[in-house]
Each structure stands twice: as structure tokens, then as C-alpha cells.
Design an enzyme around this catalytic site. Structure first.
Site, PDB file in Angstrom:
ATOM      1  N   PRO A 226       0.786  -1.234   0.000  1.00 42.71           N
ATOM      2  CA  PRO A 226       0.000   0.000   0.000  1.00 42.71           C
ATOM      3  C   PRO A 226       0.820   1.287   0.000  1.00 42.71           C
ATOM      4  O   PRO A 226       0.266   2.360  -0.159  1.00 42.71           O
ATOM      5  CB  PRO A 226      -0.798  -0.113   1.300  1.00 42.71           C
ATOM      6  CG  PRO A 226       0.075  -0.938   2.191  1.00 42.71           C
ATOM      7  CD  PRO A 226       0.769  -1.917   1.310  1.00 42.71           C
ATOM      8  N   ASP A 249       2.845   1.403 -11.533  1.00 46.86           N
ATOM      9  CA  ASP A 249       1.527   2.043 -11.499  1.00 46.86           C
ATOM     10  C   ASP A 249       1.619   3.447 -10.933  1.00 46.86           C
ATOM     11  O   ASP A 249       2.549   3.761 -10.218  1.00 46.86           O
ATOM     12  CB  ASP A 249       0.646   1.284 -10.494  1.00 46.86           C
ATOM     13  CG  ASP A 249       0.020   0.078 -11.105  1.00 46.86           C
ATOM     14  OD1 ASP A 249       0.173  -0.121 -12.305  1.00 46.86           O
ATOM     15  OD2 ASP A 249      -0.634  -0.664 -10.343  1.00 46.86           O
ATOM     16  N   LYS A 271       1.247   7.487 -16.280  1.00 49.05           N
ATOM     17  CA  LYS A 271       1.175   8.687 -17.134  1.00 49.05           C
ATOM     18  C   LYS A 271       2.390   8.762 -18.055  1.00 49.05           C
ATOM     19  O   LYS A 271       2.574   7.913 -18.884  1.00 49.05           O
ATOM     20  CB  LYS A 271       1.017   9.979 -16.329  1.00 49.05           C
ATOM     21  CG  LYS A 271       1.600   9.991 -14.941  1.00 49.05           C
ATOM     22  CD  LYS A 271       1.304  11.340 -14.318  1.00 49.05           C
ATOM     23  CE  LYS A 271       1.179  11.375 -12.822  1.00 49.05           C
ATOM     24  NZ  LYS A 271       2.308  11.035 -12.036  1.00 49.05           N
ATOM     25  N   MET A 384     -11.530   1.307  -5.371  1.00 53.65           N
ATOM     26  CA  MET A 384     -11.916   2.273  -6.393  1.00 53.65           C
ATOM     27  C   MET A 384     -13.358   2.722  -6.189  1.00 53.65           C
ATOM     28  O   MET A 384     -14.161   2.749  -7.116  1.00 53.65           O
ATOM     29  CB  MET A 384     -11.744   1.666  -7.801  1.00 53.65           C
ATOM     30  CG  MET A 384     -10.308   1.390  -8.137  1.00 53.65           C
ATOM     31  SD  MET A 384     -10.083   0.477  -9.672  1.00 53.65           S
ATOM     32  CE  MET A 384     -10.349  -1.204  -9.113  1.00 53.65           C
TER      33      MET A 384
HETATM   34  N1  SAH Z   1      -3.798  -4.071  -6.568  1.00 56.98           N
HETATM   35  C1  SAH Z   1      -4.212  -3.058  -5.609  1.00 56.98           C
HETATM   36  C2  SAH Z   1      -5.530  -2.459  -5.982  1.00 56.98           C
HETATM   37  C3  SAH Z   1      -5.498  -1.700  -7.265  1.00 56.98           C
HETATM   38  S1  SAH Z   1      -7.018  -0.894  -7.592  1.00 56.98           S
HETATM   39  C4  SAH Z   1      -4.253  -3.673  -4.222  1.00 56.98           C
HETATM   40  O1  SAH Z   1      -4.140  -4.881  -4.071  1.00 56.98           O
HETATM   41  O2  SAH Z   1      -4.380  -2.923  -3.250  1.00 56.98           O
HETATM   42  C5  SAH Z   1      -6.716   0.711  -6.918  1.00 56.98           C
HETATM   43  C6  SAH Z   1      -7.497   0.885  -5.644  1.00 56.98           C
HETATM   44  O3  SAH Z   1      -6.834   0.241  -4.573  1.00 56.98           O
HETATM   45  C7  SAH Z   1      -7.616   2.315  -5.181  1.00 56.98           C
HETATM   46  O4  SAH Z   1      -8.661   2.984  -5.845  1.00 56.98           O
HETATM   47  C8  SAH Z   1      -7.926   2.143  -3.725  1.00 56.98           C
HETATM   48  O5  SAH Z   1      -9.269   1.769  -3.528  1.00 56.98           O
HETATM   49  C9  SAH Z   1      -7.072   0.933  -3.382  1.00 56.98           C
HETATM   50  N2  SAH Z   1      -5.780   1.304  -2.818  1.00 56.98           N
HETATM   51  C10 SAH Z   1      -4.570   1.015  -3.309  1.00 56.98           C
HETATM   52  N3  SAH Z   1      -3.604   1.517  -2.508  1.00 56.98           N
HETATM   53  C11 SAH Z   1      -4.234   2.132  -1.495  1.00 56.98           C
HETATM   54  C12 SAH Z   1      -3.791   2.852  -0.352  1.00 56.98           C
HETATM   55  N4  SAH Z   1      -2.499   3.027  -0.066  1.00 56.98           N
HETATM   56  N5  SAH Z   1      -4.725   3.362   0.479  1.00 56.98           N
HETATM   57  C13 SAH Z   1      -6.028   3.178   0.229  1.00 56.98           C
HETATM   58  N6  SAH Z   1      -6.492   2.527  -0.825  1.00 56.98           N
HETATM   59  C14 SAH Z   1      -5.619   2.002  -1.680  1.00 56.98           C
END
Ligand code: SAH
Length: 463
Positions: A226, A249, A271, A384
Site C-alpha cells: 500500500p 503504477d 502517465k 476504487m
Molecule cells: N492491486 C491493488 C488495488 C489496485 S485498484 C491492491 O491490491 O491494493 C486501486 C485501488 O486500490 C484504489 O482505488 C484504492 O481503492 C485501493 N488502494 C490502493 N492503494 C491504497 C492505499 N495506499 N490506500 C487506500 N487505498 C488504496
């Protein structure tokens, strides 16, 4: 960073030190490893300093420091073990243009000397800006134990041999050669035959590497977690350490990218050059293209690559191109976030299943089994889910969910700017809009932060 670490060229330059006791000797032992011209100014120098002077290791001036003594000096050390004399001598040196260090006086020093691991020409400098000398010593001991004594010698020989290695193409092939030399063939040759065995080993190794067939590329699809670098797996760290190319990403933090190999090419697939977001097919093509050039590619994804990561598209592209790959899991946002609110994703007698759902998919707001989710005790982690909050709230309420169901939004999980917002399904909107979330956020439906949960339980007891 209040102090910027650099390596100063001191060969042939003057370094002046005022003082003749223990503090002076400690510094001199370090300074004598350099090729600088050392001058020690001391009215009453220790016998060792006398000896070093007679051996020609330094020039000794037997009196207190005077104006003019630090002219043309690159560095000056005040090591008089006397605050007044230190201040007096430092002022002279400062006026004469030297950079000044006052031993054991961080505040008045213009530079500080780090703890040093010396495998000349490989030098590791460790500094804590005076905050934790004990820590610096512990790190030094650790690195001392790790670096073989022969490393300096190998590096010197390697440097002389550099031009010969230019027959190998730049990039991975050369790197592989050097890695093999420093960590495998070189130390082995030195252990077996001493210094004279090293050059022949280098030559044999070079022949081996010239004739070796081209190494195929490889892709690691890595979960970056995260955001907190300490939440990376060791496998992820090792992969970053080896990467030639890192394709990441938008959500991957800079602290994590910092861990990539210094020479790695870092590509932001969120981007950079492709407008606000890059099409998945372009990302697939980019990964394949770099791997086909023989590179070790790290495809770095936020959280876990298998959760809303469009992993399968990338795997399909790699399989079509017949490129080897490995998936390295990461901590998904739901796991990291639930830890921050002191809850479990599943809990006996509450929820025996948890859903990871997305607020929207490629077609727009995502549909789910709202009826099932609306049942008491259900828990879902919504990824998301910022834009779709009102839609989700409406669907759940329409299907009979209790408006008092706890909802917790956690923004920027595990990062310095993390926020936890506890609300209920009824208040989910406008709470989310009012919170003006700017970072990634995950929403727990059916979970309240542990403290809040305890509080509401207590309130109920008293009701
Ligand atoms: N593969 C990622 C998810 C990708 S989709 C995972 O396993 O976490 C992207 C979404 O993940 C974001 O919109 C949010 O909902 C969540 N997300 C990813 N990192 C985050 C973070 N540090 N804090 C809160 N939500 C997070």
C-alpha cells in the site's frame, strides 16, 4: 537531510588539525588513510604524533595555532579538547577559508566525519547527523562483517580490467560479468591463489561470458503493497534490486521506487508521455518489448498484483511472447487498511466471508449481488469506490441494508498522510464527498474502527 554526504578529493591537498591528545589521534588515524598532506599543530603532542611526524606521515608544528596556519587547507579539525581553544582555532581556520569541524561539537561544525567502512577504493560512510552514534556503530559493524576483506583489492584489479570488459555489450551482459567477478569468481580466485590468481580468473571469466549465449529477458510482476516500504516482501525488494527496468503504477510511492537499482530505467505506466493514463495494451507491449531486449523487468503494481491489477492481461501477453515470468504477491489495500483499524477481515460469528469489490469497472459503476451484501453482518472491502459511493449506498439501502451499518473509509493507507473516516451507510454520502479525498481510498462496508466499535457497543449496553 541536514548533511549531504559527498566524497571529497583530498589527494595532495592540505588538511590541518589543531590538538595533540586522544581526540586528535582518533581523527589522525582516519586522516592518515587518505593521500592528503596533514599538518598537526600542537604545543604538547602525544608520543604517537611525534612518531608519525618522524615517519613522515604528517607535518608537526609544535606550538599553539596562529593566523596563517590554515591557509590553503581544504579541511580543518579543531581537536584541542578545550572549548575555548577549539573556538579560537576554528575561527582562524574559518577566516582562512577551510571547512571546519570541531570534534564533538556538531552545532559549530561545518561538516562531520561519518563512521567509515574501509575497503579502499570501496568506502562506506555512515552518518546519523549526530542523532545516534550507537546506531552508526552497529551499522558499521554489520557492514564490516558483510564485506569480504578482499573486496578492495578486487575493486582495484577490476578497475584496471574495465577496458577489457568493454568487449561485452553495455547493460545486462556487462553487469552480469561484474556481479560474477565480485561475488563469485573473484573472491574464489583470491581465496585459492591469492592476488596473483585474480587476473587469470578475470580472463577466464571474460571468455566464458563472451561465449555465453544471450540471456533471455524475464518479468517479475511484483506487489508493492500500500505504500509503506516496510510492507514490501523480501522477494519484492530483491527483485527491485536486480531490475533493469521498472514499470510501475500511478499508486506506487516514491519511497518504494527509491529502492530500485540505481541504474534501473523507471517508467511510470500511469502517465508520462501517454496522457493521463496509458492503455492496457500499450502497457502489455511495453513490458514485452523490454523483456525481449533481454532485460529483467519489474512490473510493479500497488498492493497485490492479483487484486484489481489487470494481471491476467499482462500474463497473456507474456505467454504469447514466450517470456518467463514470476508473480510476487504484495499486501493488498484491504489487508493493510483493516490492520490500521484494528479489525479482522473475517471474524467468527460475524462474517465468515469477505468480499473484495470494485466501485467501477471498465463499463462504469460495477454491479454486485446487492441483496446478499445487504444482509446483516456482511463485510466488503470496496476498491476504487470514491466516485461510485452514492451509487453503492443507494443500491445497498434499496436492497434493505441497515442504514446504521458501519462504513469506514481509509485514505492513503500506511502512508504519512493516512486518514480514517468512520461513518455509517446512511451517512456514507455526503461524508465521502465532504472529506475531499485526494489519495487512494478503500471503503469498508460493515466494519467500524475497533475503538468506535467498542464505543458503540458500550452505548448500546447503557441504552
Ligand atoms: N492491486 C491493488 C488495488 C489496485 S485498484 C491492491 O491490491 O491494493 C486501486 C485501488 O486500490 C484504489 O482505488 C484504492 O481503492 C485501493 N488502494 C490502493 N492503494 C491504497 C492505499 N495506499 N490506500 C487506500 N487505498 C488504496
Amino acid at each position: 537531510m541536514q548533511h549531504f554526504p559527498i566524497f571529497l578529493a583530498v589527494a595532495g591537498r592540505r588538511i590541518v588539525l589543531s590538538g595533540g591528545g586522544d581526540a586528535a589521534m582518533a581523527k589522525l588515524r582516519l586522516l592518515m588513510k587518505t593521500e592528503a598532506r596533514l599538518t598537526v599543530i600542537a604545543a604538547d603532542p602525544s608520543p604517537e604524533i611525534h612518531r608519525w611526524a618522524s615517519e613522515g606521515k604528517l607535518r608537526l608544528v609544535r606550538r599553539a595555532m596562529q593566523p596563517g596556519d590554515a591557509i590553503c587547507a581544504a579541511l580543518f579539525y579543531a581537536a584541542n579538547e578545550d572549548d575555548v581553544e577549539d573556538a579560537r582555532t576554528a575561527a582562524i581556520a574559518h577566516a582562512e577559508g577551510a571547512l571546519v569541524n570541531i570534534v564533538d561539537n556538531l552545532a559549530d561544525s561545518q561538516f562531520i566525519t561519518p563512521a567509515i567502512v574501509d575497503r579502499d577504493p570501496v568506502t562506506v560512510a555512515i552518518g546519523t547527523e549526530g542523532a545516534a552514534p550507537v546506531l552508526a556503530r552497529a551499522i558499521k559493524a554489520d557492514i564490516e562483517a558483510r564485506l569480504p576483506q578482499s573486496l578492495g583489492l578486487l575493486a582495484r584489479i577490476g578497475k584496471r580490467f574495465r577496458h577489457a570488459v568493454e568487449v561485452l555489450p553495455m547493460g545486462r551482459k556487462r553487469r552480469d560479468y561484474w556481479a560474477d567477478f565480485y561475488f563469485n569468481a573473484g573472491p574464489k580466485a583470491f581465496d585459492d591463489k591469492g592476488e596473483s590468481g585474480v587476473i587469470p580468473a578475470l580472463e577466464t571469466l571474460l571468455d566464458d561470458h563472451i561465449t555465453a549465449t544471450d540471456t533471455a529477458g524475464h518479468v517479475d510482476l511484483v506487489g508493492a503493497g500500500p505504500g509503506d516500504p516496510e510492507l514490501l516482501t523480501l522477494k519484492a525488494r530483491n527483485a527491485l534490486d536486480k531490475a533493469d527496468v521498472v514499470i510501475h503504477d500511478r499508486l506506487v510511492t516514491s519511497e518504494i521506487l527509491e529502492l530500485a537499482r540505481r541504474e534501473a530505467v523507471i517508467i511510470d505506466a500511469g502517465k508520462e508521455g501517454f496522457g493521463t493514463s496509458m492503455a492496457q495494451e500499450d502497457i502489455d507491449a511495453l513490458i514485452v518489448e523490454h523483456a525481449q531486449q533481454g532485460h529483467h523487468v519489474v512490473r510493479l503494481k500497488a498492493g497485490d498484483p492479483t487484486v484489481f491489477g489487470r494481471l491476467d492481461e499482462e500474463l497473456a501477453a507474456l505467454e504469447t511472447a514466450d517470456i518467463s515470468y514470476r508473480i510476487i504477491p504484495g499486501i493488498t489495500a484491504a489487508s493493510a487498511a483493516v490492520a490500521q483499524i484494528g479489525q479482522s477481515l473475517t471474524k467468527r460469528h460475524r462474517n465468515s466471508a469477505v468480499r473484495l469489490i470494485t466501485g467501477h469497472d471498465t463499463k462504469g459503476y460495477a454491479d454486485h449481488d446487492w441483496k446478499a451484501l445487504a444482509a446483516p453482518g456482511e463485510v466488503a472491502a470496496i476498491y476504487m469506490g470514491k466516485k461510485s459511493a452514492r451509487f453503492i449506498q443507494g443500491r445497498l439501502l434499496m436492497h434493505g441494508a441497515d442504514p446504521a451499518t458501519p462504513v469506514t473509509i481509509i485514505e492513503n493507507v500506511s502512508r504519512a498522510n493516512q486518514r480514517i473516516i468512520a461513518t455509517t451507510l446512511a451517512e456514507m454520502e455526503p461524508t465521502m464527498t465532504n472529506a475531499a479525498l485526494t489519495g487512494p481510498a478503500i471503503t469498508f462496508y460493515g466494519l467500524a474502527p475497533r475503538d468506535a466499535a467498542a464505543q458503540s457497543l458500550k452505548l448500546r449496553e447503557f441504552a
